[in-house]
Motif scaffolding. Structure first.
Motif, PDB file in Angstrom:
ATOM      1  N   UNK A  70       0.833  -1.194   0.000  1.00  9.78           N
ATOM      2  CA  UNK A  70       0.000   0.000   0.000  1.00  9.78           C
ATOM      3  C   UNK A  70       0.872   1.251   0.000  1.00  9.78           C
ATOM      4  N   UNK A  71       0.294   2.340  -0.522  1.00  9.42           N
ATOM      5  CA  UNK A  71       1.066   3.525  -0.852  1.00  9.42           C
ATOM      6  C   UNK A  71       1.510   4.387   0.303  1.00  9.42           C
ATOM      7  N   UNK A  72       1.156   4.023   1.535  1.00 10.65           N
ATOM      8  CA  UNK A  72       1.695   4.749   2.680  1.00 10.65           C
ATOM      9  C   UNK A  72       3.013   4.185   3.163  1.00 10.65           C
ATOM     10  N   UNK A  73       3.349   3.007   2.704  1.00 16.04           N
ATOM     11  CA  UNK A  73       4.545   2.282   3.161  1.00 16.04           C
ATOM     12  C   UNK A  73       5.810   2.903   2.585  1.00 16.04           C
ATOM     13  N   UNK A  74       6.764   3.238   3.457  1.00 10.35           N
ATOM     14  CA  UNK A  74       8.016   3.816   2.978  1.00 10.35           C
ATOM     15  C   UNK A  74       8.724   2.888   2.011  1.00 10.35           C
ATOM     16  N   UNK A  75       8.759   1.597   2.328  1.00  6.32           N
ATOM     17  CA  UNK A  75       9.506   0.668   1.480  1.00  6.32           C
ATOM     18  C   UNK A  75       8.815   0.463   0.131  1.00  6.32           C
ATOM     19  N   UNK A  76       7.486   0.442   0.112  1.00  6.49           N
ATOM     20  CA  UNK A  76       6.777   0.321  -1.165  1.00  6.49           C
ATOM     21  C   UNK A  76       7.080   1.518  -2.052  1.00  6.49           C
ATOM     22  N   UNK A  77       7.217   2.685  -1.446  1.00  4.92           N
ATOM     23  CA  UNK A  77       7.503   3.881  -2.240  1.00  4.92           C
ATOM     24  C   UNK A  77       8.975   3.974  -2.617  1.00  4.92           C
ATOM     25  N   UNK A 135      15.476   8.735 -12.492  1.00  7.73           N
ATOM     26  CA  UNK A 135      16.130   9.572 -11.489  1.00  7.73           C
ATOM     27  C   UNK A 135      15.129  10.190 -10.522  1.00  7.73           C
ATOM     28  N   UNK A 136      13.912  10.455 -10.966  1.00  6.92           N
ATOM     29  CA  UNK A 136      12.879  10.901 -10.029  1.00  6.92           C
ATOM     30  C   UNK A 136      12.640   9.828  -8.962  1.00  6.92           C
ATOM     31  N   UNK A 137      12.584   8.584  -9.400  1.00  3.54           N
ATOM     32  CA  UNK A 137      12.378   7.477  -8.456  1.00  3.54           C
ATOM     33  C   UNK A 137      13.594   7.304  -7.546  1.00  3.54           C
ATOM     34  N   UNK A 138      14.795   7.482  -8.098  1.00  2.00           N
ATOM     35  CA  UNK A 138      16.006   7.386  -7.288  1.00  2.00           C
ATOM     36  C   UNK A 138      16.020   8.453  -6.201  1.00  2.00           C
ATOM     37  N   UNK A 139      15.719   9.690  -6.566  1.00  2.00           N
ATOM     38  CA  UNK A 139      15.742  10.778  -5.591  1.00  2.00           C
ATOM     39  C   UNK A 139      14.691  10.562  -4.505  1.00  2.00           C
ATOM     40  N   UNK A 140      13.526  10.042  -4.888  1.00  2.00           N
ATOM     41  CA  UNK A 140      12.510   9.726  -3.887  1.00  2.00           C
ATOM     42  C   UNK A 140      13.017   8.648  -2.938  1.00  2.00           C
ATOM     43  N   UNK A 141      13.609   7.597  -3.486  1.00  2.30           N
ATOM     44  CA  UNK A 141      14.133   6.511  -2.652  1.00  2.30           C
ATOM     45  C   UNK A 141      15.208   7.021  -1.698  1.00  2.30           C
ATOM     46  N   UNK A 142      16.082   7.881  -2.172  1.00  2.00           N
ATOM     47  CA  UNK A 142      17.139   8.433  -1.327  1.00  2.00           C
ATOM     48  C   UNK A 142      16.548   9.238  -0.173  1.00  2.00           C
TER      49      UNK A 142
END
Length: 283
Positions: free
Chosen positions: A189-196, A216-223
């Motif tokens: 579910x989309x509230x989960x830090x790890x899922x995001x 890179x948008x996804x990388x920056x979010x993960x970081x």
């Protein structure tokens, strides 16, 4: 319908992309040269196995052809005809089952009501009643006994399999869910830090089809999420400049939840873009 970019145009995009990656990864690469481990940022290159040199390669995404791009002939997923490079339809077809599974997971997560009550306790459950903590070089803020008390005094409700699988054996029965790989699309579910954070993983799994701007948008979010993840963890990382989010207190819980909601808002459009990419590939 495809668009063909001349060399002068696409090579400029490729250079700009590589320069952006160099800035993002400068600190990591310098630490790597010094053989210096980092408990926060190394995760982006250990748990997620994409290497820095792979990130530097620019990928245009579906529907874009590159003139004078013979060098792409050596790259998996491309076909070059008369010097013009494009994604290889045969490679897309070969990976259709994987793309379909990724799409299913992303869609089910996008459609599910996000939950914001976990307070990052997955990291605490990974340190519960064990001397073999994952980041042994860093002390526990509350000590081993205090860490155990936090776990025992809270409801643990981790829905993410790839976090749950690192719980210690005594912590596993304390979780309200028992996620596994098979149940992942039904629980994520989309509230989960790890899922995001994992949007970066799915973006890399879809390479070279993923446009590098989206990657890179996804990388920056993960970081950024990883930083919150470890600030809210039981470890004392203050010497590295990470102030703790004290989730064992009401104030810390409120701080964590607010940040979690903001990350969910950032993740949602990226998840939608990845779904759209899967749809385009599967067409």
């Amino acid at each position: 319908m495809s668009v063909t970019l001349p060399f002068a145009e696409w090579s400029s995009y490729a250079e700009d992309h590589a320069a952006r990656v160099d800035v993002l990864l400068a600190d990591h690469l310098e630490r790597r040269r010094r053989r210096e481990a980092h408990p926060v940022e190394d995760f982006l290159f250990t748990y997620y196995p994409t290497r820095p040199n792979q990130l530097r390669v620019w990928h245009p995404g579906p529907g874009i052809r590159l003139e004078d791009a013979a060098s792409y002939g050596d790259r998996r997923g491309y076909v070059v005809v008369d010097g013009t490079a494009a994604l290889d339809p045969a490679e897309i077809a070969r990976r259709a089952d994987s793309i379909t599974w990724i799409r299913r997971l992303l869609v089910s997560t996008l459609d599910r009501q996000p939950q914001f009550g976990c307070f990052g306790l997955h990291e605490w459950a990974m340190a519960y009643r064990t001397p073999d903590v994952r980041h042994a070089a860093w002390p526990l803020r509350l000590g081993a006994e205090g860490t155990d008390q936090v776990v025992e005094s809270h409801k643990i409700s981790c829905s993410h399999f790839d976090a749950f699988r690192f719980f210690t054996t005594p912590a596993r029965p304390l979780n309200t869910l028992q996620p596994d790989r098979e149940s992942q699309p039904a629980l994520e579910q989309g509230g989960c830090l790890h899922a995001n954070m994992d949007l970066y993983k799915w973006a890399t799994k879809l390479m070279p089809f993923t446009p590098s701007s989206l990657l890179l948008e996804c990388f920056e979010l993960a970081r950024d999420i990883r930083t919150l993840d470890m600030r809210a963890s039981p470890y004392d990382l203050a010497p590295l400049g990470y102030s703790p989010v004290r989730i064992e207190t009401p104030e810390g819980k409120a701080e964590y939840t607010a940040a979690q909601r903001a990350f969910a808002d950032r993740a949602r459009p990226l998840r939608a873009k990845l779904i759209a990419l899967c749809d385009e590939l599967l067409r």
